[in-house]
Design a protein around this motif. Sequence first.
Motif, PDB file in Angstrom:
ATOM      1  N   ASP A  88      62.570 -26.424  34.995  1.00  0.00           N
ATOM      2  CA  ASP A  88      61.125 -26.602  34.819  1.00  0.00           C
ATOM      3  C   ASP A  88      60.532 -27.634  35.762  1.00  0.00           C
ATOM      4  N   THR A  89      61.387 -28.480  36.319  1.00  0.00           N
ATOM      5  CA  THR A  89      60.865 -29.551  37.171  1.00  0.00           C
ATOM      6  C   THR A  89      60.704 -29.108  38.621  1.00  0.00           C
ATOM      7  N   LEU A  90      61.217 -27.889  38.952  1.00  0.00           N
ATOM      8  CA  LEU A  90      61.178 -27.443  40.344  1.00  0.00           C
ATOM      9  C   LEU A  90      59.780 -27.015  40.755  1.00  0.00           C
ATOM     10  N   PRO A  91      59.437 -27.211  42.043  1.00  0.00           N
ATOM     11  CA  PRO A  91      58.106 -26.827  42.531  1.00  0.00           C
ATOM     12  C   PRO A  91      57.998 -25.332  42.817  1.00  0.00           C
ATOM     13  N   PHE A  92      56.869 -24.936  43.459  1.00  0.00           N
ATOM     14  CA  PHE A  92      56.567 -23.539  43.826  1.00  0.00           C
ATOM     15  C   PHE A  92      56.559 -22.642  42.589  1.00  0.00           C
ATOM     16  N   LYS A  93      55.823 -23.079  41.565  1.00  0.00           N
ATOM     17  CA  LYS A  93      55.771 -22.271  40.349  1.00  0.00           C
ATOM     18  C   LYS A  93      54.858 -21.073  40.549  1.00  0.00           C
ATOM     19  N   THR A  94      55.195 -19.999  39.950  1.00  0.00           N
ATOM     20  CA  THR A  94      54.340 -18.813  40.011  1.00  0.00           C
ATOM     21  C   THR A  94      54.463 -18.046  38.702  1.00  0.00           C
ATOM     22  N   LEU A 127      65.323 -17.191  43.613  1.00  0.00           N
ATOM     23  CA  LEU A 127      65.755 -17.093  45.011  1.00  0.00           C
ATOM     24  C   LEU A 127      67.226 -17.456  45.137  1.00  0.00           C
ATOM     25  N   ALA A 128      67.615 -18.543  44.445  1.00  0.00           N
ATOM     26  CA  ALA A 128      69.011 -18.997  44.521  1.00  0.00           C
ATOM     27  C   ALA A 128      69.950 -17.965  43.917  1.00  0.00           C
ATOM     28  N   ILE A 129      69.552 -17.401  42.758  1.00  0.00           N
ATOM     29  CA  ILE A 129      70.391 -16.386  42.122  1.00  0.00           C
ATOM     30  C   ILE A 129      70.520 -15.164  43.035  1.00  0.00           C
ATOM     31  N   GLY A 130      69.377 -14.753  43.616  1.00  0.00           N
ATOM     32  CA  GLY A 130      69.389 -13.609  44.530  1.00  0.00           C
ATOM     33  C   GLY A 130      70.306 -13.852  45.712  1.00  0.00           C
ATOM     34  N   PHE A 131      70.240 -15.059  46.276  1.00  0.00           N
ATOM     35  CA  PHE A 131      71.078 -15.432  47.415  1.00  0.00           C
ATOM     36  C   PHE A 131      72.553 -15.325  47.037  1.00  0.00           C
ATOM     37  N   PHE A 132      72.866 -15.923  45.909  1.00  0.00           N
ATOM     38  CA  PHE A 132      74.252 -15.967  45.440  1.00  0.00           C
ATOM     39  C   PHE A 132      74.795 -14.545  45.235  1.00  0.00           C
ATOM     40  N   VAL A 133      73.993 -13.700  44.584  1.00  0.00           N
ATOM     41  CA  VAL A 133      74.433 -12.335  44.296  1.00  0.00           C
ATOM     42  C   VAL A 133      74.550 -11.524  45.595  1.00  0.00           C
ATOM     43  N   GLY A 134      73.611 -11.776  46.538  1.00  0.00           N
ATOM     44  CA  GLY A 134      73.692 -11.086  47.826  1.00  0.00           C
ATOM     45  C   GLY A 134      74.957 -11.434  48.576  1.00  0.00           C
ATOM     46  N   ALA A 135      75.325 -12.724  48.536  1.00  0.00           N
ATOM     47  CA  ALA A 135      76.549 -13.157  49.210  1.00  0.00           C
ATOM     48  C   ALA A 135      77.765 -12.519  48.548  1.00  0.00           C
ATOM     49  N   LEU A 138      56.671 -15.034  32.250  1.00  0.00           N
ATOM     50  CA  LEU A 138      57.230 -16.330  32.623  1.00  0.00           C
ATOM     51  C   LEU A 138      56.314 -17.016  33.607  1.00  0.00           C
ATOM     52  N   TYR A 139      56.318 -18.340  33.568  1.00  0.00           N
ATOM     53  CA  TYR A 139      55.653 -19.139  34.575  1.00  0.00           C
ATOM     54  C   TYR A 139      56.696 -20.133  35.041  1.00  0.00           C
ATOM     55  N   MET A 140      57.243 -19.883  36.215  1.00  0.00           N
ATOM     56  CA  MET A 140      58.350 -20.743  36.646  1.00  0.00           C
ATOM     57  C   MET A 140      58.407 -20.819  38.156  1.00  0.00           C
ATOM     58  N   SER A 141      59.236 -21.758  38.623  1.00  0.00           N
ATOM     59  CA  SER A 141      59.450 -21.944  40.055  1.00  0.00           C
ATOM     60  C   SER A 141      60.169 -20.719  40.639  1.00  0.00           C
ATOM     61  N   VAL A 142      59.887 -20.383  41.918  1.00  0.00           N
ATOM     62  CA  VAL A 142      60.580 -19.258  42.545  1.00  0.00           C
ATOM     63  C   VAL A 142      61.974 -19.658  43.023  1.00  0.00           C
ATOM     64  N   ILE A 143      62.288 -20.964  42.973  1.00  0.00           N
ATOM     65  CA  ILE A 143      63.581 -21.399  43.523  1.00  0.00           C
ATOM     66  C   ILE A 143      64.777 -20.839  42.746  1.00  0.00           C
TER      67      ILE A 143
END
Lengths: 308, 275
Positions: A159-165, A180-188, A172-177
């Motif tokens: 909840d403390t992360l920026p770039f909320k959308t 993005l991180a989960i997507g990156f991890f799964v892509g790898a 949900l109202y949350m940061s995109v980070i």
Amino acid sequence: MVQIYLPIAEISLNLFVLLGLGLGVGFLSGLFGVGGGFLMTPILIFLGIPPAVAVSTQANQIVASSVSGALAHWRRKTLDVKMGLVLIIGGVFGSVFGVQLFSLLQRLGQIDLVISLCYVLFLGVIGGLMLVESVNAIRRRRKAGGSRSKARRKRGLIDTLPFKTRFPVSGLYMSVIPPLAIGFFVGALAALMGVGGGFVMVPAMIYLLRMPTSVVIGTSLFQILFVTALTTVLQATQNQTVDIVLAAILIIGGVIGAQIGARFVQRVPAEELRAALALLVVSVCLKLAWDLGAPPPDLYELIEARGP
Amino acid sequence: MIRSLSALFTAAVAALASAAAARSAPPEGTPPPARIAAALTEDVVEIRSDFAGAELVVFGAAEGLEDSDAIVVAVRGPQRDLRVMKKRRVLGIWVNAAPVRFEGAPTFFAVASTAPLEQVASFGALRRNQLGADHVRLSAPETERTETLLGVTGVTVSELGPEIVDYREAVVRARSRLGLFAEDPDGVERLEGGLFIARLALPSGAPTGDYNVDVYLFRDGAPIATRRTGLTVAKAGIERAVFDLAHGQPLAYGLLAVIMAALAGWAAAAVGGRR
């Protein structure tokens, strides 16, 4: 005994073994609603297909198996497109990173080890958690409708992360980070292990992102479809390791098996089904872990430069 | 089949007359008292989708062949660099370590003969002509240096010491398991009138490329005549088209693979949904 020569894998295998493999894994994926990459890739490697070809071809096969699922969820509107797009953006970078890492590990001669270690780690954790969870669920049900207490952890760091959308479909109202991180991890993972990554992404979406369960599967399939499609193209252009003949055989078996598996689902109770899947995951994990530690049949390994 | 074989016999005997016009320089041999001619029933092996290995048949005729002579046929595949790693146990897990790079190692190496090789030729002759799995040339230049040993100059010494032998044996062992390295002491059959026929197995994992087929006539432990001919193993038909597309147009190939998969998945959903 109909042998078929695979032009990229450069070995000759029995056509019916490959079709049967596609059918069997497709059946399980239809039954359990999983991609089946985590089963298929180790078996392909076991059959003698070079790991690089197995992983890349498997990514191609997952494109086929995720299309039909993603389409169905699209029609039922159980798919958060915005969240999916954020996950795909993360996945694109993850996939590019994973393919580079794959090439590097291949040059170092450590790709087999890293693939095995990744499998043992992820299958062990996911399978163990699933097993505990489904056994508890069965026990609860046997105790005649015990109360399902959902003790949710308090939100902290996320909840403390920026770039909320705002993600309206998921509410949900949350940061995109985090996505993005989960997507990156799964892509790898997709690039490295030849899996869709649903078995990591689905729990992450439920427990980390707190997405409603109804849109989780559709959104994860949506991400998997695009990320595995990209991975296929990247592996084809960078490593020339996608075997289209092998992929076609596995896909034919897979789509038929998935249809049969989906028809079986209604006859089996959900918790037992999940427990069976967990057992399957754990046994694949144990087999791979055993192979890592057991004395190898040959102490030396040949690594060939892939010739013209 | 019989007609083509007799044609080959004729061709082989005719070739004897022009044995001087060998395709390339034979590895070792003294000029004739004896001469050899050889041909393959197929000098191009095509790998198609039903390829599951092939039998190489080498036909030949030896002029001045005596009963005590031996015939050896060696087929050597294209050379490629190869890394061999030794597994070490780290924290209970077997990890690849200690790589040794072999330069230009043969990918395929099969020897057929009329008698076991050690009876056919001396150790030195086998080593010089690289006949047999123990004598295949596997050089790892990064681990080698030349020294003067016991007054002999230019001796190649491996920095790994005797350990390099384990690596070489590992290569032979792994390739033998796949049928890529093979020795057959009964692989050459003598027929009447100095004619002979050799049969060697080409496994399904045989690499593509140009092969050399060398035929040796051994007398008293030394080669007295040799003859070299060539063989090409190449992908053909769909296998060729797929391979060429994957390497020549990798982007188009990747996109094609994705489109095929997406269509198959979509078709399955459409068919399955209707039922």
